[in-house]
Design an enzyme around this catalytic site. Sequence first.
Site, PDB file in Angstrom:
ATOM      1  N   ASN A 392      35.840  37.662  37.133  1.00  0.00           N
ATOM      2  CA  ASN A 392      36.928  38.143  37.973  1.00  0.00           C
ATOM      3  C   ASN A 392      36.751  39.618  38.306  1.00  0.00           C
ATOM      4  OD1 ASN A 392      39.398  38.677  39.252  1.00  0.00           O
ATOM      5  ND2 ASN A 392      40.519  37.271  37.930  1.00  0.00           N
ATOM      6  N   ASP A 393      36.979  40.484  37.335  1.00  0.00           N
ATOM      7  CA  ASP A 393      36.925  41.921  37.595  1.00  0.00           C
ATOM      8  C   ASP A 393      35.570  42.376  38.124  1.00  0.00           C
ATOM      9  OD1 ASP A 393      39.559  42.289  36.686  1.00  0.00           O
ATOM     10  OD2 ASP A 393      38.867  42.322  34.610  1.00  0.00           O
ATOM     11  N   VAL A 394      34.484  41.724  37.672  1.00  0.00           N
ATOM     12  CA  VAL A 394      33.140  42.167  38.058  1.00  0.00           C
ATOM     13  C   VAL A 394      32.771  41.739  39.470  1.00  0.00           C
ATOM     14  CG1 VAL A 394      32.337  42.185  35.675  1.00  0.00           C
ATOM     15  CG2 VAL A 394      32.039  40.115  37.044  1.00  0.00           C
TER      16      VAL A 394
END
Length: 464
Positions: A392-394
């Site tokens: 997600n964040d990456v």
Amino acid sequence: MSESLSALLYLVAAICFIMALRGLSSPETARGGNIFGIVGMVIAILTTLASPEVVSYWLIVIGIVIGGAVGAYIARQIQMTALPQLVAAFHSLVGLAAVCVAAAAFAAPEAYGIGIRGAIHPASLVEMAIGLTIGAITFTGSIVAFAKLQGLVSGRPLTFAGQHPINLALGILLIALIVLFVMTESSGLFLLLVLLSLAFGFLLIVPIGGADMPVVISMLNSYSGWAACGIGFTLSNSLLIITGALVGSSGAILSYIMCKGMNRSIINVILGGFGTEGGAAPAGAGAGDRLVKSGSAEDAAFILKNAGSVIIVPGYGMAVAQAQHALREMADILKKDGVKVSYAIHPVAGRMPGHMNVLLAEANVPYDEVFELDEINRDFASTDVAFVIGANDVTNPAAKTDPTSPIYGMPILDVERAKTVLFVKRSMASGYAGVENELFYRDNTMMLFGDAKKMCEEIVKALE
């Protein structure tokens, strides 16, 4: 055992540890590195047990039996998803050991050959104080990291006004206390040093958010190494000094490499302000009325089968679902149909360095198909499908477009540049950093809602 033979065996053990670190630097040689580490540790333990300075074997045996039983149980029961918090917990034990050894040496210096109470050798006091301070910082810092990773407390950064000045002042105060303690050998200063170091470790890690936790784990690993090195000086054990220095330096180097890969400052990691400058708030005001395209396993199978190239981006969600084996099976089918399949790994994917690499290796994914961010990022623009599974964040474009985001400036995998993005996720919830992912709403993104393992298994059935 003679002193010269003991020194020789310790040297052999140290060489084994160096070879272990060298082996662990690559997935292809990691198994060999583990073997070197095991051999080195066996040599180190047996050499220590053969020392004439050992006065009580039964206490050692009891410790080995209890510790070995607990370690064996944990090793058999632990899930891959829980490895990061397990590593953090182990780091805390190393820090606590350093504090305990320093306390024992201060209480009974004659047993360690460093003088007598009230007249401890100045050099030993310096070693004791430094080892104690680093150990206490490592202990509470690792406890906080464990609590965040385990979900016992929120993974969001906990910041407060004056955070950096307080940390700086506390750091300077600790240095001053170490100097005063060495000069006075005061029991009160010793206790104060312990308490303030414990508080400093807590304050260092509390403001660090979930997206930055892999770097924190790496840094705590470095701290635990230096704490062990301090123990080595207190115990006059050359092997422990060497081993601690190896762990400390390698952890620091890894932290620097990861910070560089994330476009962050190593100083911010050390000072506990990682990713929190400027009072940045989590990006994203909520989904609102924006729509997303969602599809089924059959839709995904059709798109994948008609693709010429696919880049798979694994994340923590894959680890939670234990989907790596089903994912590899899906990739094998695609490769048989002539689809080029690659894997893209972000430096901080998962919850600790190398988390995704370990999972893929567990599923026997060929090493030559796995690429780091800087090796594969340019390929997304010419890729038919980016298959994001649990990351997600990456993959969040906010890292490039939103200056108010906690992850702003962090290099991401440019999956949005692929012709089609298939995003496997349980829900629309934000990632561990608490940042909404704009990628969900892009025109070329299709969301595949559901358990990652079940989704991959359904895609495999559709492909067959």
